[in-house]
Design an enzyme around this catalytic site. Structure first.
Site, PDB file in Angstrom:
ATOM      1  N   LYS A  85      -0.466   3.365   6.219  1.00 42.68           N
ATOM      2  CA  LYS A  85       0.442   3.296   5.079  1.00 42.68           C
ATOM      3  C   LYS A  85       1.733   4.082   5.310  1.00 42.68           C
ATOM      4  CE  LYS A  85      -2.528   2.068   1.234  1.00 42.68           C
ATOM      5  NZ  LYS A  85      -3.887   1.917   1.797  1.00 42.68           N
ATOM      6  N   GLU A 107       3.120   3.043  -7.095  1.00 44.84           N
ATOM      7  CA  GLU A 107       1.859   2.792  -7.785  1.00 44.84           C
ATOM      8  C   GLU A 107       0.743   3.192  -6.828  1.00 44.84           C
ATOM      9  OE1 GLU A 107       3.393   0.554  -5.989  1.00 44.84           O
ATOM     10  OE2 GLU A 107       1.758  -0.027  -4.661  1.00 44.84           O
ATOM     11  N   SER A 372      -7.394   0.606  10.579  1.00 48.82           N
ATOM     12  CA  SER A 372      -6.280   0.934   9.676  1.00 48.82           C
ATOM     13  C   SER A 372      -6.313   2.374   9.166  1.00 48.82           C
ATOM     14  CB  SER A 372      -6.257  -0.037   8.495  1.00 48.82           C
ATOM     15  OG  SER A 372      -7.512  -0.055   7.832  1.00 48.82           O
TER      16      SER A 372
HETATM   17  C1  LIG Z   1      -4.649   0.742   1.713  1.00 50.92           C
HETATM   18  C2  LIG Z   1      -5.500   0.506   2.868  1.00 50.92           C
HETATM   19  C3  LIG Z   1      -5.846  -0.794   3.290  1.00 50.92           C
HETATM   20  C4  LIG Z   1      -5.457  -2.031   2.546  1.00 50.92           C
HETATM   21  O1  LIG Z   1      -4.088  -2.294   2.454  1.00 50.92           O
HETATM   22  P1  LIG Z   1      -3.353  -3.408   3.310  1.00 50.92           P
HETATM   23  O2  LIG Z   1      -2.000  -3.471   2.680  1.00 50.92           O
HETATM   24  O3  LIG Z   1      -4.103  -4.696   3.170  1.00 50.92           O
HETATM   25  O4  LIG Z   1      -3.308  -2.952   4.712  1.00 50.92           O
HETATM   26  C5  LIG Z   1      -6.609  -0.929   4.436  1.00 50.92           C
HETATM   27  N1  LIG Z   1      -7.046   0.143   5.129  1.00 50.92           N
HETATM   28  C6  LIG Z   1      -6.748   1.400   4.747  1.00 50.92           C
HETATM   29  C7  LIG Z   1      -7.275   2.538   5.563  1.00 50.92           C
HETATM   30  C8  LIG Z   1      -5.979   1.628   3.615  1.00 50.92           C
HETATM   31  O5  LIG Z   1      -5.696   2.901   3.250  1.00 50.92           O
END
Ligand SMILES: *Cc1c(COP(=O)(O)O)cnc(C)c1O
Length: 390
Positions: A85, A107, A372
């Site tokens: 993020k 948000e 992610s």
């Molecule tokens: C917020 C988040 C997501 C989901 O958001 P995307 O916009 O679909 O990437 C996925 N993995 C993690 C670790 C997150 O914090």
């Protein structure tokens, strides 16, 4: 606006008249600064020195042997604040600075995007306010405190279901009357144009690095790239490096598990076309067009919409989207923890669960999983599910 923000028929900017000037100003600034040398130099500096880029593409040897495939992990979990993020919040925060904005709003659902924005507000010394459903404020006290530690003000939202979608509505309401001083920093590839295009742009760095790294390691492209899909930003980021390479399969893992109330949360797999938060895409809604609650054990996949470019990629068959159940995600969580010593975020665990299913039927393939985020924030949920008292 200069561009229509459409991906095929999806996307666009379906917003009240009142918001159009703010979106036009943002589009203009984004198109100007995205190719500006000074802007990009500063962004690169912060991505490297503050966020920790580039992230490794790690060959997961033990997991590869276990699953009978070559598995690589793109380590976005190693970034500052623990997830991808920050690529987006840095980009938009800096853009706000170049636009002369003196206030950020955002948000947040469970708090991850709120934290990533609060941190950037602190870094750039721009006062930051975060809208958060009061239900979420109650459930995520620790994250509220983290945001406050970084100097942000958290505004609990009492409307509707008092969760993420209501927080987004209130943030738009704020922005409609404050956009001359304020930038609204949206956290994923969703919302009206130019957000889906802009957030993808700031997340592209994942795909660019991954492509260079896999070519260096393997001398060829991977067979498949797998990422989890909430609003769609980490997946869009890594997919963007491979969309033109038709031989590379792209797979999005949606939160297909039952939430606490027994409803499912897989937007593309189970949703229908509709407009949510300013763009046409797939939406979880009932027959009257009322937005349903998305449900997943992972908060980051708990959004009842999905970015419009994913709807487009799905309609073209360029990317495939599958629901991953809670059980499959938990297996993924445990697999990576046990075999690689890496505790993944529950969101990312959906991508691992998906990879495990894929590997079963496609032995010997080269798989890249976008990791992610890290899972420190989720260990208490796992403990509860496993019946472990902490
Ligand atoms: C917020 C988040 C997501 C989901 O958001 P995307 O916009 O679909 O990437 C996925 N993995 C993690 C670790 C997150 O914090």
């Amino acid at each position: 606006m200069i561009l229509d923000g459409k991906f095929g028929k999806y996307g666009g900017a379906f917003v009240p008249e009142l918001l159009i000037p703010a979106l036009e100003e943002l589009e203009k600034a984004f198109l100007k600064y995205k190719d500006d040398e000074e802007f990009n130099k500063e962004l690169k500096y912060y991505l490297r020195e503050f966020a920790g880029r580039p992230t490794p593409l790690y060959y997961a040897k033990n997991l590869s042997e276990k699953l009978g495939c070559k598995i690589y992990l793109k380590r976005e979990d190693l970034l500052h604040t623990g997830a991808h993020k920050i690529n987006n919040t840095l980009g938009q925060g800096l853009l706000a600075k170049y636009m002369g904005k003196t206030r950020l709003i955002a948000e947040t659902g469970a708090g991850q995007h709120g934290i990533a924005t609060a941190v950037i507000g602190s870094l750039l010394q721009i006062p930051t306010e975060v809208y958060m459903g009061s239900e979420d404020v109650e459930r995520q006290k620790l994250n509220v405190f983290r945001m406050e530690l970084s100097g942000a003000k958290v505004n609990p939202v009492e409307n509707g279901s008092r969760t993420l979608k209501d927080a987004i509505n209130d943030a738009f309401r704020d922005w409609a009357s404050s956009s001359d001083t304020t930038h609204y920093l949206i956290g994923s590839t969703m919302g009206p144009h130019p957000y889906p295009m802009m957030v993808k742009h700031f997340q592209r760095v994942i795909g660019k690095e991954t492509k260079t790294q896999i070519l260096k390691n393997e001398g060829k492209l991977p067979d498949v790239v797998i990422a989890c899909v909430g609003g769609g930003s980490n997946s869009m980021g890594i997919f963007s490096g491979f969309i033109e390479d038709k031989e590379v399969e792209l797979i999005g893992a949606e939160g297909g598990g039952e939430g606490l109330n027994g409803k499912h949360g897989s937007t593309i797999s189970a949703g229908t076309e509709g407009i949510l938060h300013g763009s046409l895409s797939f939406v979880l809604q009932n027959d009257d067009g009322q937005i349903s609650e998305a449900h997943s054990i992972s908060a980051g996949l708990d959004y009842p919409g999905v970015g419009p470019e994913h709807a487009f990629l799905s309609s073209k068959g360029r990317a495939k989207y599958y629901p991953v159940t809670n059980e499959e995600a938990i297996r993924g969580f445990k697999l990576l923890s046990e075999y690689e010593g890496i505790i993944p975020a529950l969101e990312s665990s959906h991508a691992i669960g998906m990879a495990e299913k894929y590997a079963k039927e496609n032995k010997g393939k080269t798989i890249i999983i976008n990791l992610s985020g890290r899972g420190d924030k989720d260990v208490d949920i796992l403990a509860k599910l496993m019946g472990v008292k902490l």
